[in-house]
Motif scaffolding. Structure first.
Motif, PDB file in Angstrom:
ATOM      1  N   VAL B  55     -19.075 -21.996 -27.018  1.00  0.00           N
ATOM      2  CA  VAL B  55     -19.135 -20.823 -26.139  1.00  0.00           C
ATOM      3  C   VAL B  55     -20.217 -21.107 -25.103  1.00  0.00           C
ATOM      4  O   VAL B  55     -20.956 -22.089 -25.221  1.00  0.00           O
ATOM      5  N   ILE B  56     -20.279 -20.268 -24.099  1.00  0.00           N
ATOM      6  CA  ILE B  56     -21.321 -20.452 -23.085  1.00  0.00           C
ATOM      7  C   ILE B  56     -22.402 -19.399 -23.305  1.00  0.00           C
ATOM      8  O   ILE B  56     -22.110 -18.205 -23.323  1.00  0.00           O
ATOM      9  N   VAL B  57     -23.624 -19.856 -23.525  1.00  0.00           N
ATOM     10  CA  VAL B  57     -24.753 -18.942 -23.695  1.00  0.00           C
ATOM     11  C   VAL B  57     -25.775 -19.254 -22.601  1.00  0.00           C
ATOM     12  O   VAL B  57     -26.218 -20.396 -22.478  1.00  0.00           O
ATOM     13  N   ASP B  58     -26.094 -18.242 -21.821  1.00  0.00           N
ATOM     14  CA  ASP B  58     -27.011 -18.406 -20.692  1.00  0.00           C
ATOM     15  C   ASP B  58     -26.641 -19.613 -19.839  1.00  0.00           C
ATOM     16  O   ASP B  58     -27.486 -20.430 -19.449  1.00  0.00           O
ATOM     17  N   GLY B  59     -25.348 -19.766 -19.590  1.00  0.00           N
ATOM     18  CA  GLY B  59     -24.888 -20.807 -18.679  1.00  0.00           C
ATOM     19  C   GLY B  59     -24.674 -22.168 -19.292  1.00  0.00           C
ATOM     20  O   GLY B  59     -24.254 -23.095 -18.604  1.00  0.00           O
ATOM     21  N   ARG B  60     -24.980 -22.315 -20.575  1.00  0.00           N
ATOM     22  CA  ARG B  60     -24.857 -23.622 -21.216  1.00  0.00           C
ATOM     23  C   ARG B  60     -23.807 -23.595 -22.316  1.00  0.00           C
ATOM     24  O   ARG B  60     -23.755 -22.642 -23.103  1.00  0.00           O
ATOM     25  N   TYR B  63     -22.744 -24.700 -29.429  1.00  0.00           N
ATOM     26  CA  TYR B  63     -21.922 -24.449 -30.615  1.00  0.00           C
ATOM     27  C   TYR B  63     -22.332 -23.130 -31.253  1.00  0.00           C
ATOM     28  O   TYR B  63     -23.473 -22.978 -31.697  1.00  0.00           O
ATOM     29  N   ALA B  64     -21.390 -22.201 -31.349  1.00  0.00           N
ATOM     30  CA  ALA B  64     -21.714 -20.898 -31.924  1.00  0.00           C
ATOM     31  C   ALA B  64     -21.987 -20.981 -33.425  1.00  0.00           C
ATOM     32  O   ALA B  64     -22.616 -20.096 -33.996  1.00  0.00           O
ATOM     33  N   CYS B  65     -21.533 -22.051 -34.080  1.00  0.00           N
ATOM     34  CA  CYS B  65     -21.750 -22.156 -35.532  1.00  0.00           C
ATOM     35  C   CYS B  65     -23.183 -22.524 -35.868  1.00  0.00           C
ATOM     36  O   CYS B  65     -23.601 -22.378 -37.007  1.00  0.00           O
ATOM     37  N   LEU B  66     -23.928 -23.052 -34.892  1.00  0.00           N
ATOM     38  CA  LEU B  66     -25.311 -23.446 -35.169  1.00  0.00           C
ATOM     39  C   LEU B  66     -26.315 -22.527 -34.488  1.00  0.00           C
ATOM     40  O   LEU B  66     -27.475 -22.881 -34.303  1.00  0.00           O
ATOM     41  N   LEU B  67     -25.856 -21.357 -34.112  1.00  0.00           N
ATOM     42  CA  LEU B  67     -26.757 -20.333 -33.573  1.00  0.00           C
ATOM     43  C   LEU B  67     -26.691 -19.126 -34.491  1.00  0.00           C
ATOM     44  O   LEU B  67     -25.599 -18.727 -34.914  1.00  0.00           O
ATOM     45  N   LEU B  68     -27.845 -18.563 -34.781  1.00  0.00           N
ATOM     46  CA  LEU B  68     -27.840 -17.300 -35.520  1.00  0.00           C
ATOM     47  C   LEU B  68     -27.577 -16.175 -34.537  1.00  0.00           C
ATOM     48  O   LEU B  68     -28.091 -16.178 -33.416  1.00  0.00           O
ATOM     49  N   ALA B  69     -26.807 -15.207 -34.978  1.00  0.00           N
ATOM     50  CA  ALA B  69     -26.528 -14.079 -34.089  1.00  0.00           C
ATOM     51  C   ALA B  69     -27.820 -13.368 -33.689  1.00  0.00           C
ATOM     52  O   ALA B  69     -27.979 -12.974 -32.531  1.00  0.00           O
ATOM     53  N   ILE B  77     -23.513 -14.157 -23.223  1.00  0.00           N
ATOM     54  CA  ILE B  77     -22.542 -14.971 -23.959  1.00  0.00           C
ATOM     55  C   ILE B  77     -21.158 -14.829 -23.320  1.00  0.00           C
ATOM     56  O   ILE B  77     -20.709 -13.714 -23.040  1.00  0.00           O
ATOM     57  N   THR B  78     -20.509 -15.963 -23.083  1.00  0.00           N
ATOM     58  CA  THR B  78     -19.126 -15.927 -22.613  1.00  0.00           C
ATOM     59  C   THR B  78     -18.256 -16.670 -23.606  1.00  0.00           C
ATOM     60  O   THR B  78     -18.578 -17.786 -24.014  1.00  0.00           O
ATOM     61  N   THR B  79     -17.156 -16.040 -23.996  1.00  0.00           N
ATOM     62  CA  THR B  79     -16.197 -16.681 -24.900  1.00  0.00           C
ATOM     63  C   THR B  79     -14.877 -16.860 -24.160  1.00  0.00           C
ATOM     64  O   THR B  79     -14.707 -16.370 -23.041  1.00  0.00           O
ATOM     65  N   ILE B  80     -13.957 -17.512 -24.819  1.00  0.00           N
ATOM     66  CA  ILE B  80     -12.647 -17.776 -24.211  1.00  0.00           C
ATOM     67  C   ILE B  80     -11.979 -16.484 -23.752  1.00  0.00           C
ATOM     68  O   ILE B  80     -11.289 -16.463 -22.729  1.00  0.00           O
ATOM     69  N   GLU B  81     -12.254 -15.397 -24.455  1.00  0.00           N
ATOM     70  CA  GLU B  81     -11.618 -14.123 -24.098  1.00  0.00           C
ATOM     71  C   GLU B  81     -12.159 -13.583 -22.781  1.00  0.00           C
ATOM     72  O   GLU B  81     -11.562 -12.667 -22.199  1.00  0.00           O
TER      73      GLU B  81
ATOM     74  N   HIS C 111     -27.928 -29.378 -25.446  1.00  0.00           N
ATOM     75  CA  HIS C 111     -28.372 -28.122 -24.835  1.00  0.00           C
ATOM     76  C   HIS C 111     -29.191 -27.297 -25.821  1.00  0.00           C
ATOM     77  O   HIS C 111     -30.041 -26.507 -25.421  1.00  0.00           O
ATOM     78  N   MET C 112     -28.896 -27.443 -27.092  1.00  0.00           N
ATOM     79  CA  MET C 112     -29.534 -26.599 -28.101  1.00  0.00           C
ATOM     80  C   MET C 112     -30.781 -27.250 -28.697  1.00  0.00           C
ATOM     81  O   MET C 112     -31.784 -26.590 -28.941  1.00  0.00           O
TER      82      MET C 112
END
Lengths: 776, 165, 336
Positions: B55-60, B63-69, B77-81, C111-112
């Motif tokens: 996903v794109i977070v702050d323009g970058r 991987y959403a699986c390695l970020l804690l919510a 956050i931008t997702t495919i939707e 990036h991370m």
């Protein structure tokens, strides 16, 4: 209406179990090379494209139902153990938990050929022991940690070699031989070897490859009263329905299986797995929907793999290249259980690819305490081609013949197993022609200036018993009163583009533009029976059924038009959404306009898949050329270019066929260079059951891949002339690469994959002892 | 704090703000898929080994699986939707359809997000930059060559659209 | 992942104070979260289950900038690998680091991932990473890789553990003579990387000497003599996105046609980034030639003790050393 009759079952074709077969031959004339087709043969984009690029395509793992729970499975940490006791009390009391099941609280349900759902003996690291459903995946994991299991560890085996030792620990009480070994013989192989001028002998090993479909196995299960709905990631919705019904002692009509989109299967999802029944049992116990998805580790430990093999191969030939003998002794590891599904017939291609009077194959499967093998994209043939096609390359070199010339000399014009002609006997020859012309085979490879890097070219051919399609398979079509059509099947699109290719066949026969068709699949409740999508069968199985249904509807439409237009049916035809009048273009009328005259009536028909020809054998063929570069200091192999040609009959949708071909070759590059399950034989543990150290190719590993289309309709095969292409492209890639590596550096790699470790070890061994042979 | 303490978090996804109360251990991926039912972002390896959850977070692209919510509180956050504008697809989406840049479709959201992030940062990427942008996105079906073609077409389409404005 | 609490302190002191609460009886009490790309994989596999996660990613005091001074470069602990890859000063002054960053992982992970976390990441050894295997590094009795599937493992036998250090940037930083600045309850200290990394011992089963109460504040790269060249080469089992089978970082300062100074470090061959001092001695003062370069490569691997399945790494590492040195000593070196 279809002519339907029943006769005693003649062949093994299609699905097992029945004593009689139903023959439904609707007398549809096959499209041939001269047929002027409008929709078939065009590169339409995938019908589901928009859903997939917007993230809206709903996969089984995307199902969200009110009150849905999330399940986790407790798996054995031991490769072989007896379970003395399981205590689920603490797990049941864990927060958010709604169901916990294990052997103690579910019925004894037979599973695989040798076991039960929750067996008291576990036979691989990853075997299922218990399962939990909780309000979130995290809470389910918390509960899993609280299940207490008392194991009695047992001795185990993980390799073919260990399993075959006389004193080996037994995976099953009956020993370590899985099923009956099979032997095939024709002619006199010993004499054949004796009369040969040249004999090449080699011992080959192929690795255990992991499917790693991106969507793991899994489903969502939901009960309404006595009816169960499963959203399952499967290649076979009707097989899942039948099996789940049988195992849960339910009537089939109370089980509905839905699968609209699937994140890959590659063979591993062609059978029902334990997750289906575990999710159903948890859901029943909890009284809420349950989603059970395997994590990547479980997927790679316990949900199928390409069986590792050892193959001892001997080829004998006369000085002019004529084969006099082919002998192969094959051992393969079934893993801990026999799962069923498409067989890994490693022997097959030895028996059929080349003309040879004297052939013997012996094939033995052994049990090991590792994950059960299951079909993986051209099962058996991928493994066999690695050995046979390298042995053919060795033979060509021994005879100083061009590898392609050697193969042409031994061209099999007929099916030597049944002494029947092929439906398209020139299929392989056309593949040889197309691939060598396009590649420029025979032209000298320019070596790079840097002498450390060596270039080479390699060739390999294949045949494949799949791609043929077979009965039964059905389709329903309804022509609506506005001239659009609903086309309904019960088949699956596992990511191949089947939805689009099949819709094109229906549209073509109906005479409608593709946009006027709505195509349905993937739901046992709304579509007619369809077989498993395996063996590259879907297009060739369902396509002809669609044509039959469409032809029936079209005939009805023409009768209506005949009345409406007051013109004899003989002068009418349908094309591109219009009813045309022979000899009078002025009177053409839109299909919708005709249908409006009888609205709100609709026209409907069913179609069935006619049998395959009894007196001919259908087969798919192909050949590949590879150019690559080997860095002799770092062991790095860079594949530069692959050209591939395949006889898949008529090409329904060129863009989608190209995608299948390029995708298959890409998996072949992985099988050749980097994909290998690593098991610690002392611990019985898969060390790389992940995508970190199980290396599937990245975008940077893929060379230029060119599909040199053959595209000759196989009109004797079925009424569409199309055969399957899903599996074949992968078959010749690894041996073609290994042959090219030999061409580049003169070292023969009889064990794959060709990692830096193997390449550098072989180069170092040659430094030391001058040998051109690589050890495994 | 107890072991199951939930924390308040506001996720800003595709231009909307979602106040949530979630466990710290919930990843952004699970929060998207379960708390927000945005299932277009896929879970494949859950370990940063595949790229399907990009996903794109702050323009970058990340991987959403390695970020804690909880770690994504108030980040953009931008997702495919979030790519299509109404019925108008994003050029990357359109190019994926045109070049048949997917088969099973399970890695597709991640591939598209990686290319979207590239084109946002660099509207005129070289072929090599396009390739590098998707080196962190595996495709098991082997649609890579068409993904690269789609990346080039999307760049062209975006350039064309900018020129037309 | 097991449940944990989450804290976001405002100052380094507050973060250290939370770390300081650690004691031997509760070894997993707290952990620092920055990029999270390694930590979360460890936690998902239940290899690590801290009760408290301390988010330092938004800590204003902790730098995510790269600064150039007369003494050299200071890289804040929160600088990401992407920043290292893209920064023009890193690219021109210490290209080995930019190259190592660019060859590490994937764009998304770069990036991370922060440089501080990158230096502290744990090994990728498949025995260590498997929850069911109680290997020596996790407190067990022995290392299963020694007699097992050790094709990815260490050539230099310097610890009971034969896992290799997975970081590409760490290898580059070692060749660049970098040091780390640590802050803990007792204040700040600076350690050369050569001292910061230390093969795990029975008493300290980790790859660095960082204290329980310390965090990395920054990395210092001393200004090299003008004209110093550096590069990083990496061999993988795929073209991209794999950990190094072997990596080589070299930094060379030429004085006329002689090598005035050489630093050479290897990755993927030892539990810590591995400095090849004997090879440096071969090079220092020598006039570069294929023979000298080959001698240096031989020397770099002279003390290697391959395990059953990793002998191939010796010719591989040697080839990378030769290529790195050939590149750096070429008369036509870019920018020379």
């Amino acid at each position: 209406m279809a002519k339907l009759h029943i006769e005693p079952k003649q062949s093994e074709e299609g699905e097992d179990g029945a004593e009689f077969q139903v023959v439904e031959d609707e007398g549809i004339l096959a499209w041939d090379a001269d047929s002027e087709l409008l929709v078939v043969g065009q590169s339409y984009p995938r019908l589901e494209g928009r859903e997939k690029v917007t993230g809206r395509a709903r996969y089984s793992s995307d199902v969200r139902l009110p009150g849905q729970l999330y399940a986790r499975v407790l798996r054995s940490p031991y490769p072989h153990a007896r379970i003395r006791n399981i205590d689920i009390t603490k797990a049941e009391q864990s927060p958010g938990v709604h169901a916990v099941i294990c052997a103690a609280n579910v019925p004894r349900i037979a599973w695989y050929e040798e076991s039960v759902l929750f067996d008291a003996t576990v036979r691989l690291v990853g075997d299922e022991i218990a399962a939990v459903a909780a309000e979130s995946d995290e809470l389910a994991q918390d509960a899993l940690r609280l299940i207490e299991v008392d194991y009695e560890s047992l001795p185990f085996v993980t390799t073919i070699e260990e399993a075959l030792r006389p004193d080996a620990p037994k995976v099953h009480d009956g020993g370590n031989i899985a099923g009956e070994p099979t032997t095939y013989e024709r002619g006199d192989p010993e004499s054949g070897l004796h009369e040969a001028d040249v004999v090449v002998t080699g011992d080959f090993e192929t690795p255990c490859a992991l499917h790693n479909a991106f969507e793991s196995h899994g489903c969502t299960a939901s009960w309404e009263g006595d009816s169960l709905t499963l959203w399952d990631s499967t290649q076979a919705i009707f097989v899942v329905r039948q099996q789940v019904a049988e195992k849960l002692k339910m009537p089939e009509h109370r089980v509905r299986v839905i699968k609209q989109h699937m994140g890959g299967g590659f063979g591993a999802k062609q059978i029902p797995w334990k997750h289906d029944v575990i999710a159903a049992l948890l859901s029943k116990q909890a009284g809420r929907p349950v989603q059970l998805l395997l994590d990547r580790e479980a997927e790679n430990m316990a949900a199928g793999n390409r069986n590792p093999t050892r193959q001892h191969v001997q080829l004998g030939a006369k000085r002019d290249g004529t084969l006099t003998a082919i002998v192969a002794r094959i051992e393969q590891s079934a893993g801990a259980y026999r799962t069923g599904g498409e067989a890994s017939n490693v022997s097959g291609t030895y028996q059929t690819l080349y003309r040879c009077p004297n052939v013997r194959t012996e094939q033995t499967a052994v049990y090991t305490n590792t994950g059960p093998a299951v079909a993986f994209r051209a099962p058996g043939h991928v493994e066999a081609a690695f050995a046979l096609e390298q042995a053919m390359d060795e033979l060509a070199r021994a005879l100083d013949l061009d590898p392609v010339a050697l193969r042409r000399r031994n061209y099999a014009e007929v099916d030597q197993l049944e002494d029947k002609p092929f439906t398209l006997p020139e299929g392989l020859r056309l593949s040889y022609d197309r691939v060598t012309e396009t590649f420029g085979w025979g032209e000298r490879t320019a070596q790079p200036a840097d002498s450390v890097k060596r270039r080479g070219v390699g060739f390999a051919a294949h045949d494949w018993s799949g791609g043929t399609g077979h009965p039964p398979g059905y389709a329903w079509i309804e022509l609506n009163s506005d001239g659009t059509a609903d086309v309904v099947t019960g088949t699956q699109d596992i990511g191949t583009g089947a939805r689009t290719g099949l819709a094109q066949v229906a549209a073509e026969e109906l005479g409608l533009p593709l946009a006027n068709i709505a195509f349905q699949l993937g739901d046992t409740a709304t579509g007619p029976y369809s077989p498993v999508s395996s063996g590259s069968a879907t297009q060739a199985t369902i396509g002809p059924a669609l044509r039959a249904a469409a032809a029936d509807v079209k005939a009805q439409l023409l009768e209506v038009a005949s009345v409406v237009l007051e013109i004899g049916v003989g002068r009418l035809s349908v094309r591109d959404g219009r009813v045309l009048v022979d000899g009078d273009t002025e009177r053409a009328i839109a299909v919708g306009e005709v249908m409006q005259k009888i609205a709100p009536h609709t026209l409907q028909a069913r179609g069935a898949r006619a049998p395959n020809p009894a007196d001919m054998t259908i087969r798919t063929f192909g050949a590949q050329c590879v150019e690559l570069e080997v860095d002799t200091e770092t062991g790095e192999i860079t594949v530069l270019r692959i050209v591939t040609a395949h006889d898949c009959g008529r090409i329904i949708n060129p863009a989608l066929v190209d995608s299948q071909v390029v995708g298959g070759v890409t998996q072949g590059v992985g099988f050749a260079l980097s994909e290998e399950r690593i098991v610690d034989t002392r611990l019985g543990i898969v060390l790389n059951a992940n995508l970190e150290e199980y290396h599937v190719p990245t975008v940077a590993d893929v060379p230029v891949i060119e599909h040199a289309r053959v595209g000759v309709p196989d009109s004797a095969a079925n009424s569409t002339g199309a055969k399957g292409i899903g599996e074949p492209p992968l078959i010749p890639t690894a041996p073609a690469i290994a042959n090219a590596v030999f061409d580049a550096i003169g070292i023969r790699f009889r064990a794959g994959p060709l990692t830096r470790q193997r390449v550098l070890a072989a180069l170092a061994a040659r430094e030391t002892n001058g040998s051109g042979e690589a050890d495994s | 704090m107890g072991p199951h303490t939930h924390l308040p978090v506001t996720l800003s996804v595709n231009g909307s703000r979602f106040p949530l109360l979630i466990e710290p251990r919930r990843t952004l991926l699970d929060a998207l898929r379960h708390d927000l039912a945005l299932t277009g972002t896929k879970k494949v390896c859950d370990a940063g080994d595949c790229g399907a959850c990009t996903v794109i977070v702050d323009g970058r692209a990340v991987y959403a699986c390695l970020l804690l919510a909880v770690d994504c509180d108030d980040r953009d956050i931008t997702t495919i939707e979030g790519l299509a504008k109404g019925n108008a697809l994003d050029p990357v989406q359109e190019a994926f359809i045109q070049h048949d840049a997917f088969q099973c479709g399970f890695c597709t959201s991640g591939q598209i997000m990686s290319l979207r992030a590239l084109l946002d940062a660099n509207p005129e990427p070289s072929d090599d930059q396009i390739l590098r942008a998707v080196t962190g996105n595996l495709c098991r079906c082997g649609a890579y060559l068409n993904i690269l073609k789609a990346g080039r077409l999307a760049a062209d389409m975006q350039r064309q659209a900018a020129a037309d404005v | 992942m097991k449940p944990f609490d989450f804290a976001r302190p405002d100052t380094i002191a507050a973060a250290v104070a939370l770390l300081d609460g650690r004691d031997a009886s509760r070894p997993n009490r707290s952990a620092l979260l920055a990029g999270g790309t390694d930590l979360l994989t460890l936690m998902k596999a239940d290899l690590y289950a801290p009760e408290l996660l301390i988010d330092i990613k938004r800590l204003a005091e902790l730098d995510n900038r790269i600064e150039e001074t007369a003494e050299g470069l200071t890289i804040g602990a929160l600088v990401t690998l992407s920043q290292l890859e893209d920064d023009p000063r890193i690219q021109s002054l210490v290209p080995a680091l930019a190259e190592a960053a660019a060859l590490a992982a994937t764009p998304q992970l770069r990036h991370m991932a922060t440089i501080g976390g990158n230096l502290l990441q744990r090994p990728r050894c498949w025995y260590f990473r498997k929850p069911g295997i109680h290997c020596w590094l996790k407190g067990g009795d022995d290392c299963p890789a020694r007699q097992g599937e050790n094709q990815l493992h260490a050539l230099f036998d310097v610890s009971p553990c034969v896992a290799v250090h997975p970081s590409d940037p760490a290898t580059a930083l070692l060749a660049l003579a970098a040091s780390v600045r640590l802050r803990g309850a007792a204040g700040e200290r600076e350690l050369p990387l050569a001292a910061f990394f230390a093969p795990p011992t029975d008493e300290r089963r980790q790859e660095t000497v960082i204290g329980n109460d310390e965090l990395i504040v920054s990395i210092q790269i001393p200004a090299a003599a003008p004209g110093t060249r550096s590069t990083y080469l990496k061999a993988m089992n795929r073209k991209v996105w794999a950990f190094a089978l072997a990596g080589v970082a070299a930094a060379i300062h030429m004085d006329g046609n002689r090598i005035a100074q050489a630093r050479l470090a290897l990755g993927g061959v030892a539990p810590v980034p591995w400095r090849a001092e004997s090879a440096e001695q071969v090079l220092t003062g020598a006039e570069p030639s294929p023979e000298i370069i080959a001698r240096a490569a031989e020397s770099a691997l002279a003390s290697a003790e391959p395990l059953a399945h990793n002998g191939y790494k010796i010719p591989l590492a040697k080839a990378l050393v030769r290529r790195a040195l050939t590149r750096l000593t070429a008369p036509a070196f870019p920018g020379a």
